[in-house]
Design an enzyme around this catalytic site. Structure first.
Site, mmCIF file in Angstrom:
data_model
loop_
_atom_site.group_PDB
_atom_site.id
_atom_site.type_symbol
_atom_site.label_atom_id
_atom_site.label_comp_id
_atom_site.label_asym_id
_atom_site.label_seq_id
_atom_site.Cartn_x
_atom_site.Cartn_y
_atom_site.Cartn_z
ATOM 1 N N ARG A 1 22.508 10.187 38.095
ATOM 2 C CA ARG A 1 23.964 10.186 37.920
ATOM 3 C C ARG A 1 24.451 8.760 38.143
ATOM 4 N NH1 ARG A 1 28.671 11.776 42.155
ATOM 5 N NH2 ARG A 1 30.420 11.329 40.785
ATOM 6 N N HIS B 1 38.609 18.553 40.348
ATOM 7 C CA HIS B 1 37.405 18.261 41.136
ATOM 8 C C HIS B 1 37.888 17.572 42.403
ATOM 9 C CE1 HIS B 1 33.110 16.931 41.704
ATOM 10 N NE2 HIS B 1 33.750 16.097 42.511
ATOM 11 N N LEU B 2 37.917 18.315 43.491
ATOM 12 C CA LEU B 2 38.555 17.841 44.713
ATOM 13 C C LEU B 2 37.542 17.712 45.841
ATOM 14 C CD1 LEU B 2 41.686 20.184 44.569
ATOM 15 C CD2 LEU B 2 41.431 17.887 43.599
ATOM 16 N N GLY B 3 37.308 16.486 46.246
ATOM 17 C CA GLY B 3 36.433 16.208 47.372
ATOM 18 C C GLY B 3 36.905 14.934 48.024
ATOM 19 N N SER B 4 36.010 14.227 48.679
ATOM 20 C CA SER B 4 36.379 12.929 49.246
ATOM 21 C C SER B 4 36.865 12.002 48.137
ATOM 22 C CB SER B 4 35.191 12.317 49.968
ATOM 23 O OG SER B 4 35.542 11.081 50.553
ATOM 24 N N ASP C 1 29.074 9.422 34.352
ATOM 25 C CA ASP C 1 30.264 10.240 34.602
ATOM 26 C C ASP C 1 31.369 9.975 33.590
ATOM 27 O OD1 ASP C 1 30.140 12.152 36.670
ATOM 28 O OD2 ASP C 1 30.006 10.577 38.170
#
Length: 405
Positions: free
Chosen positions: A75, A195-198, A134
């Site tokens: 990635r 897309h929810l994260g840090s 990405d």
């Protein structure tokens, strides 16, 4: 399938650790772990290969892993103008220099990714290194969406200065699995995916294609993150840090001080002292700072969800169907409170959250998509357990097949 996680490598005060899990058909997963205080970053992949060869997997009973592995999927956050995965192998490594140059647009990610690819080339000289970007998923962005209204720079940059987006591997996986869940083709699906994260972003998907996304030239644009400011007045940083244009070192790569501060010293952590969203939601009624951090995150998320609703539903008359709003990433998958609050703000559109389904979310990998709205809800909401690794592996396999043909 083998999955490995390396943590705390080159982290001050932490002990580097590698965990390897080998999955084989009809067998329980095999886990092995190694911790070594002296393990350097460049040693990680070699240690993973050694652990793999020491496992009891039938694939390595008579052979070495380095003789069996045909490809490694990577990635890579920023691929610039690339429109398909890149295949790197000994004698064909020209693309790596370009990717390292692109580190200036993803300083927290690309440079490290290039280092890992070089380690893999050394450890597995007979394998293809397939680079999955990405940014690929957002190559369908319309020109008026990706264009920044600014004159051309006096010194030509390595890539056009435009919106590229991020989290594309996650969005591609979510699109594929949600289409399967709804029994629809990917190219007929209209979704808003969060897309929810840090690191957090939102994407508008129409007819299976990305038509807008919150992240821009770099992952810094858009929603506030754990330590990222997200979109702020661009002049603010020069008042906050007068020396913002000075260069600092980040893991061996030069980065502007202002960019470093907005990436590492901003976000919800700057507001309440933590980027742990579970900790934040547990103190909403007792801490003003935690409530403020939560309200900021929710507000910025709603800014994009609302805009993308208009872009999809207002794109034609009669309005095209919106097949769902999908939550994913560490925060999106775990925070029932955040999902419920988004649903409340959409009640005027007929959105009705099923409290029990929302609390349960999507808990199983064999069924990664779960609806969290009632049967009567006119706006459907889902939770999807994203899997960027599986998406990367699928893209790598497709790339190898195309090469063989």
């Amino acid at each position: 399938m083998a999955m490995s996680l390396a943590s705390s490598v080159a982290t001050k005060g932490e002990r580097p650790k590698i965990k390897l899990t080998v999955h084989e058909e009809h067998q329980s997963p095999q886990e092995s772990e190694e911790a070594n205080e002296d393990m350097a970053y460049e040693q990680v992949f070699e240690r993973i290969i050694t652990l793999l060869e020491k496992s009891s997997s039938k694939y390595f009973d008579q052979r070495q892993a380095r003789d069996v592995i045909a490809a490694v999927a990577h990635r890579v956050v920023h691929g610039g103008t690339e429109t398909e995965p890149m295949n790197i192998y000994p004698g064909h490594t020209q693309g790596l220099d370009k990717l390292d140059v692109l580190s200036q647009f993803a300083p927290l990610h690309n440079h490290r990714a290039v280092q890992v690819i070089k380690f893999c080339l050394k450890a597995l000289p007979g394998a293809y290194q397939i680079l999955c970007f990405d940014t690929l998923f957002h190559s369908t962005l319309p020109e008026h969406i990706y264009t920044y209204p600014l004159t051309a720079p006096s010194i030509p940059p390595p890539i056009p200065l435009r919106k590229y987006g991020a989290h594309g591997l996650s969005y591609a996986y979510i699109l594929r699995t949600t289409a399967k869940h709804l029994n629809k083709r990917e190219d007929e699906l209209n979704l808003i995916v969060a897309h929810l994260g840090s690191g957090a972003s939102v994407c508008a998907i129409k007819d299976g294609k990305s038509i807008d996304t919150s992240m821009g030239l770099t992952p810094l644009e858009g929603i506030v993150g754990g330590t990222r400011t997200g979109s702020i007045d661009p002049v603010l940083i020069f008042h906050h840090t007068p020396s913002a244009s000075e260069t600092v070192d980040f893991n061996g790569f030069p980065v502007a001080k202002g960019e470093m501060i907005m990436n590492k010293e901003g976000g919800i952590q700057a507001v309440c002292g933590t980027s742990n969203f579970g900790s934040i939601t547990s103190q909403l009624s007792t801490s003003h700072a935690h409530r403020l951090a939560y309200d900021i995150f929710l507000d910025r998320l709603l800014n994009y969800v609302g805009a993308y609703l208009l872009k999809i539903l207002g794109s034609a008359s009669p309005p095209p169907p919106l097949h769902g709003i999908v939550f994913s990433g560490g925060i999106g998958e775990k925070s029932a409170e955040l999902r419920a609050d988004v649903g409340k703000h959409l009640a005027w559109l007929g959105c009705s959250v099923d409290d029990r389904a929302n609390r349960e979310g999507a808990a199983r990998r064999d069924s990664p998509v779960a609806e969290i709205t009632t049967r009567e809800s006119r706006v459907k909401m889902f939770v999807c357990l994203t899997d960027e690794e599986t998406q990367s592996a699928a893209m790598a396999l497709e790339t190898i097949k195309e090469k063989d043909h």
